[in-house]
Scaffold this active site. Structure first.
Site, PDB file in Angstrom:
ATOM      1  N   ARG A 392     -38.767 -22.497   0.418  1.00 23.61           N
ATOM      2  CA  ARG A 392     -39.574 -22.880  -0.747  1.00 23.61           C
ATOM      3  C   ARG A 392     -39.972 -24.355  -0.673  1.00 23.61           C
ATOM      4  O   ARG A 392     -41.112 -24.720  -0.999  1.00 23.61           O
ATOM      5  CB  ARG A 392     -38.780 -22.609  -2.023  1.00 23.61           C
ATOM      6  N   SER A 404     -42.404 -20.761  -7.301  1.00 26.54           N
ATOM      7  CA  SER A 404     -41.080 -20.676  -7.918  1.00 26.54           C
ATOM      8  C   SER A 404     -40.241 -19.635  -7.176  1.00 26.54           C
ATOM      9  O   SER A 404     -40.761 -18.824  -6.402  1.00 26.54           O
ATOM     10  CB  SER A 404     -41.196 -20.298  -9.389  1.00 26.54           C
ATOM     11  N   SER A 495     -36.978  -8.784 -14.252  1.00 32.52           N
ATOM     12  CA  SER A 495     -36.596  -9.600 -15.407  1.00 32.52           C
ATOM     13  C   SER A 495     -35.689 -10.721 -14.920  1.00 32.52           C
ATOM     14  O   SER A 495     -34.651 -10.459 -14.315  1.00 32.52           O
ATOM     15  CB  SER A 495     -35.865  -8.744 -16.453  1.00 32.52           C
ATOM     16  N   ASN A 496     -36.080 -11.961 -15.167  1.00 29.35           N
ATOM     17  CA  ASN A 496     -35.355 -13.120 -14.645  1.00 29.35           C
ATOM     18  C   ASN A 496     -34.891 -14.010 -15.801  1.00 29.35           C
ATOM     19  O   ASN A 496     -35.704 -14.538 -16.558  1.00 29.35           O
ATOM     20  CB  ASN A 496     -36.266 -13.926 -13.707  1.00 29.35           C
ATOM     21  N   GLY A 520     -30.400 -13.255 -11.716  1.00 32.48           N
ATOM     22  CA  GLY A 520     -29.590 -14.307 -12.312  1.00 32.48           C
ATOM     23  C   GLY A 520     -29.916 -15.678 -11.735  1.00 32.48           C
ATOM     24  O   GLY A 520     -30.811 -15.843 -10.895  1.00 32.48           O
ATOM     25  N   HIS A 547     -31.364   7.692 -13.112  1.00 33.85           N
ATOM     26  CA  HIS A 547     -30.688   8.634 -12.209  1.00 33.85           C
ATOM     27  C   HIS A 547     -31.458   9.942 -12.045  1.00 33.85           C
ATOM     28  O   HIS A 547     -31.130  10.753 -11.182  1.00 33.85           O
ATOM     29  CB  HIS A 547     -29.265   8.931 -12.717  1.00 33.85           C
ATOM     30  N   ASP A 551     -31.030   7.981  -6.695  1.00 36.55           N
ATOM     31  CA  ASP A 551     -29.604   8.161  -6.486  1.00 36.55           C
ATOM     32  C   ASP A 551     -28.971   6.837  -6.075  1.00 36.55           C
ATOM     33  O   ASP A 551     -29.654   5.879  -5.685  1.00 36.55           O
ATOM     34  CB  ASP A 551     -29.338   9.228  -5.424  1.00 36.55           C
TER      35      ASP A 551
END
Length: 574
Positions: A392, A404, A495-496, A520, A547, A551
């Protein structure tokens, strides 16, 4: 003549709208196309344009208040005109409808067997009406097309022609708002526009009549009378089994009443003394099952209250021995030291309440449906981010915009989905859809809730391209300027919460996607490399899977590929 302005249906899931802001006030002159208000729906805040010209005579709702779809929000007309007649006209139209609904409900509840017989008799009389030959009528019916696979109805957003206009086969008859976007509807017929079924802002089911085009002066009543017969048949088929089921429905309460009477008789036969003893409901139930008199049991809880433990430890043989023990313990209790005095703190309980916004209602509805419909399971993995951090830094020295870590994750996810198409899938009832394109939804937090704009075909875009799109969507989301096309069509969601310092978390799947990735923060921790403990940078990922389509092994293989791409970012360029 004064006309009522009603709350339009701006999305397929909208049931009401909140008047966020009025741009006009009573007495202002308005032209067609003027923005008269901003309306907050369950998706976004949109401009409401007037399709009428005149003076704003009446405003029926204050800013911040909700109005159901088709509810009156204003009245427009000529200056000095009495607007009350328009309001009363709308009320008189609603009253007969309410009376008819009450009558039909009464007919359904009284003598259901007779109503089915009465409904069956007219079927023979209606058969000749269905055989009317409409082929000789010089006019064609234009119906609401199915513009998407999930579309059940369409809202006429705008009519491009009015009754009496000449139309060509390639003319766009109207703009129709579907559950996906707003599209043009072409009539594919030539002639004069003879009939429009609904006003702008009203919905029409798929295959419902929206217009009739033909020779000027043609009698179109046979074409209109042809449509309701099919609808009546369907209503009768649905009502017949409902009427047949009513005897069982009447019998069911009688059985329940008998059960309640027997239970009440059993309760009356129990000891009245037991009901006065302080005991928990579970303790009373256990005592009743074991045949124990609660008066014989000593409670160990506060105030001598009997709990489950007292019933389980109760032994009838020890009953006589308990009296002397209690007498002996009395002097000991008197001699005990006084309990410490707890100082009192006086506080004030207070709270504020706000009405639930349209966006929060939509989030509540969709995420509840996802969590309790799709069986979720989660897979976690730790990624060494040293390589991504170095890459980066080098990329940002030459990139036109700042890249980013989230941009790198989006690109890596898109490439990994190409290698694992089962993760890029969705459950569709009786079939599973495997998407060959990668449209990545990026969860964005705003003041009122959460939006998920979509980076389309992310696997083919550069990091700079992805970064610019994400930044543009973020600005639009904060300004509430995102359009339905911006948030529809995702095949996978990222989703961050790393920027908030969250090490790891799990997310609810954004339906109809089959999976969602939770990202995270990058943490600096000691790691073992080549047998030595050295400083390192790690990031934890959590993959939430449906599910029904994914799997455990499939999700694990996807995470392994994603981990390899992030640890060796040069592979993103391959």
């Amino acid at each position: 003549m004064a006309e009522a302005v009603k709350m339009p249906k701006m999305s397929d899931t909208m049931t009401e709208g909140v008047l966020a802001k009025w741009h006009k006030k009573v007495g202002d002159k308005i032209k067609a196309g003027d923005v008269i208000a901003e309306i907050e729906t369950d998706k976004a805040t949109m401009d409401f344009e007037s399709f009428q010209e005149g003076v704003l005579l009446y405003v029926g709702v204050e800013e911040g208040k909700a109005v159901p779809v088709n509810g009156i929000i204003a009245v427009m007309g000529q200056e000095g005109e009495d607007y009350k007649a328009a309001l009363e006209g709308e009320k008189t139209e609603e009253e007969p409808k309410a009376e008819e609904e009450q009558k039909t409900e009464e007919n359904k509840t009284e003598e259901p067997v007779e109503t089915t017989e009465e409904k069956e008799e007219p079927k023979q009389e209606e058969i000749p009406k269905e055989k009317v030959d409409t082929s000789s009528i010089p006019a064609s019916v234009i119906r609401m097309p199915a513009l998407s696979d999930t579309m059940t109805e369409g809202v006429i957003n705008k009519w491009n022609f009015k009754v009496g206009d000449k139309i060509k086969s390639d003319d766009s008859l109207a703009d129709v708002e579907t559950d996906k976007a707003t599209m043009e509807v072409v009539g594919y017929e030539e002639g004069t526009l003879l009939y429009l079924s609904v006003k702008e802002g009203e919905a029409v089911p798929v295959n419902g009549i929206i217009a009739i085009v033909g020779k000027e002066g043609t009698d179109i009543s046979p074409l209109l009378n042809d449509a309701p017969s099919a609808e009546k048949k369907e209503e009768k088929k649905e009502e017949t089994p409902a009427a047949a089921a009513t005897p069982d429905a009447v019998a069911a309460p009688r059985k329940e009443e008998q059960k309640e009477e027997s239970v009440a008789a059993n309760k009356e036969s129990s000891s009245n003394e037991d009901s006065r003893v302080k005991a928990s409901p579970l303790a009373k139930k256990l005592a009743e099952d074991k045949g124990i008199n609660l008066n014989d049991v000593k409670g160990s809880a506060e105030g001598g209250r009997i709990v489950k433990k007292d019933i389980e430890e109760y032994k009838p043989a020890e009953k006589p021995a308990e009296a002397p023990k209690s007498a002996e313990s009395a002097p000991a209790e008197k001699a005990a030291a006084p309990a410490p005095v707890i100082p009192q703190y006086i506080g004030e309980e207070k709270f504020t309440e706000k009405p639930v916004s349209q966006m929060r209602k939509a989030i509540s509805r969709s995420l509840t449906e996802s969590l309790f419909t799709a069986p979720h399971f989660y897979l976690n993995i730790t990624v060494d981010m040293d390589g991504a951090m170095a890459a980066r830094t080098q990329i940002n020295t030459v990139a036109p915009v700042k890249i980013s870590f989230n941009d790198i994750v989006i690109k890596a996810v898109a490439i990994a989905l190409k290698q694992h198409p089962a993760v890029n899938s969705s459950f569709r009832g009786d079939k599973i859809r495997f998407n060959e394109h990668t449209n990545i939804g990026v969860a964005m937090a705003i003041e009122d809730g959460l939006l998920v704009p979509v980076i389309r075909f992310a696997d083919g875009k550069s990091l700079s391209h992805i970064s610019m799109e994400v930044k543009d969507f973020a600005q639009k989301a904060k300004a509430k300027k995102l359009q339905p096309k911006d948030w529809e069509g995702s095949t996978f969601t990222v989703s961050n919460l790393g920027m908030f310092g969250i090490d790891e978390f799990t997310s609810i799947i954004n339906t109809p996607d089959g999976a969602i990735l939770s990202v995270g923060a990058i943490q600096q921790v000691p790691v073992v490399k080549n047998g030595a403990v050295v400083p390192g940078n790690i990031m934890k990922l959590s993959l939430g899977c449906d599910h029904r389509v994914i799997d455990g092994a499939t999700g694990a293989q996807f995470l392994q590929t994603l981990k390899a791409l992030l640890e060796q970012p040069i592979r993103l360029l391959a």
